[in-house]
Motif scaffolding. Structure first.
Motif, PDB file in Angstrom:
ATOM      1  N   GLU A 210       0.811  -1.213   0.000  1.00  0.00           N
ATOM      2  CA  GLU A 210       0.000   0.000   0.000  1.00  0.00           C
ATOM      3  C   GLU A 210       0.849   1.268   0.000  1.00  0.00           C
ATOM      4  OE1 GLU A 210      -2.280   0.780   3.495  1.00  0.00           O
ATOM      5  OE2 GLU A 210      -0.978  -0.430   4.767  1.00  0.00           O
ATOM      6  N   LEU A 245      -7.760  -3.117  -1.183  1.00  0.00           N
ATOM      7  CA  LEU A 245      -6.549  -3.786  -0.716  1.00  0.00           C
ATOM      8  C   LEU A 245      -6.899  -5.097  -0.032  1.00  0.00           C
ATOM      9  CD1 LEU A 245      -5.616  -0.688  -0.891  1.00  0.00           C
ATOM     10  CD2 LEU A 245      -3.866  -1.360   0.744  1.00  0.00           C
ATOM     11  N   ARG A 250      -2.149  -6.166   3.199  1.00  0.00           N
ATOM     12  CA  ARG A 250      -2.056  -4.726   2.920  1.00  0.00           C
ATOM     13  C   ARG A 250      -1.386  -4.484   1.572  1.00  0.00           C
ATOM     14  NH1 ARG A 250      -6.007  -3.002   6.060  1.00  0.00           N
ATOM     15  NH2 ARG A 250      -5.731  -3.731   8.211  1.00  0.00           N
ATOM     16  N   THR A 251      -1.768  -5.284   0.606  1.00  0.00           N
ATOM     17  CA  THR A 251      -1.268  -5.103  -0.753  1.00  0.00           C
ATOM     18  C   THR A 251      -2.449  -4.922  -1.699  1.00  0.00           C
ATOM     19  OG1 THR A 251      -1.262  -7.499  -1.163  1.00  0.00           O
ATOM     20  CG2 THR A 251       0.790  -6.494  -0.345  1.00  0.00           C
ATOM     21  N   ILE A 252      -2.163  -4.321  -2.838  1.00  0.00           N
ATOM     22  CA  ILE A 252      -3.189  -4.133  -3.853  1.00  0.00           C
ATOM     23  C   ILE A 252      -2.793  -4.905  -5.096  1.00  0.00           C
ATOM     24  CG2 ILE A 252      -2.165  -2.034  -4.835  1.00  0.00           C
ATOM     25  CD1 ILE A 252      -5.096  -1.004  -5.135  1.00  0.00           C
TER      26      ILE A 252
END
Length: 378
Positions: A210, A245, A250-252
């Motif tokens: 993020e 996300l 906590r990644t997209i």
């Protein structure tokens, strides 16, 4: 006097031994230390080069996997016995090509029955319509004839649809996998018969943390590399970014579209991804070997602008100083530093372990230990 002579000799021997011990263990080391201190340390041999100052775009690294734009397991809507296979495993097919035919004798017979009923119903409708125009037949009879005709038409459409289900065609152009059934085999509805993948273009799906979302945009260029083809880079562009996300990581998730005319990229492949951002900035480029990385901060050794003398062989002697630097990123064997800490100065690239502030050094670049700046290397 003769009585004290042995004691006198022994005393002299003790004094001599004591003097030798004191000289060897106290006086001599001090003499050597003073002699060493009085001598200049010989210069250390190092490799050095000047940094490259350039405008560079930060690159966001990631890993991903290849996915087909369209990829399905071909199956049948109805059960039946395979009567025809219209392809070879691994073959390229176009949209609409016939892949399988199932035995359809019953469905063909049902279609003929429905067509015969339709012909009779249409003839009956025309006859009653003619009688109605002459006021010989009632409106109710005409309505019944029309309903029979429409019902017969629907039965023909239904019978034809049932027959068409016995023919399985390619829903899109692509490459077939290995077929899973043989001639004469009975297949059930929904059973996978063969895989069909559209490979050109193809998707590469990857994720970014993020903290890097602000730098990721649709339309940015990406470079894709796989272990299957070392040194080969497949260029593409980001075409889609997920709308949320992953709460656990906590990644997209992002999706890049890559041209794949040779079909080298296959669905399921692991890939290394580099996103080339459009945030241009000035950086100082050095080989990674020039930077001393530590928990307390990164640093480089810089040579003095002026020489501090010469060696007996005539090589110039420099002094070195240690400077803290801010490493922005590391890529392809090079470190990219924030500008300001060093300028157009000679920087030590090999031999840092034997240096200390103010040490004298000479340059010997006969052995090139810098990394190869190969654009195809990650």
């Amino acid at each position: 006097m003769k009585r004290f002579l042995p004691q006198l000799i022994l005393l002299v021997v003790v004094i001599v031994i004591a003097f030798v011990a004191v000289f060897n263990y106290q006086i001599k080391p001090k003499i050597i230390e003073q002699a060493i201190r009085g001598q200049a340390r010989p210069p250390q041999t190092i490799s050095a080069e000047r940094p490259e100052i350039l405008i560079d775009a930060p690159i966001l690294p990631s890993v991903g996997s290849v996915e087909a734009i369209n990829g399905v397991d071909i199956s049948s809507e109805v059960g039946g016995i395979v009567s025809e296979i219209g392809f070879q495993s691994g073959e390229k097919v176009e949209k609409g090509d016939v892949l399988f035919r199932l035995v359809s004798d019953v469905e063909q017979a049902d279609l003929k029955v429905a067509q015969a009923r339709l012909a009779n119903a249409e003839q009956q409708f025309r006859r009653i319509s003619d009688l109605k125009r002459r006021d010989v037949s009632s409106a109710a009879s005409l309505d019944n004839a029309r309903a029979d005709r429409d019902s017969a038409r629907a039965q023909v459409v239904s019978a034809r649809a049932q027959l068409e289900r016995k023919t399985i065609i390619a829903p899109f152009s692509g490459v077939l996998g290995i077929r899973q059934v043989d001639l004469g085999e009975f297949v059930n509805p929904g059973q996978a018969l063969v895989s069909l993948q559209s490979l050109d273009p193809i998707f590469v799906r990857f994720a970014l943390p993020e903290t890097e979302i602000a730098d990721a945009k649709v339309g940015l260029d990406v470079n894709i590399q796989t272990d299957s083809y070392p040194g080969r880079v497949f260029p593409g562009k980001i075409t889609s970014i997920d709308s949320r996300l992953d709460q656990s990581t906590r990644t997209i998730e992002l999706q890049a579209t890559v041209s794949n005319p040779e079909g080298l990229l296959q669905p399921g492949m692991f890939t290394n991804v580099e996103v080339i951002t459009d945030n241009r900035e000035q950086v100082v480029k050095l080989p990674e070997t020039a930077v001393s990385f530590s928990l307390y901060g990164d640093s480089v050794w810089v040579l003095s602008a002026e020489t501090a003398g010469e060696t007996p062989e005539g090589r110039p002697v420099y002094q070195v100083e240690r400077r803290d630097v801010d490493v922005l990123r590391r890529r392809k064997g090079f470190a990219y530093l924030a500008p300001g800490a060093i300028g157009d100065e000679l920087v030590v690239t090999v031999g840092q372990l034997k240096l200390f502030p103010g040490a004298n050094v000479t340059i010997n670049n006969s052995v090139d230990l810098s990394p190869s700046d190969n654009p195809d290397r990650f």
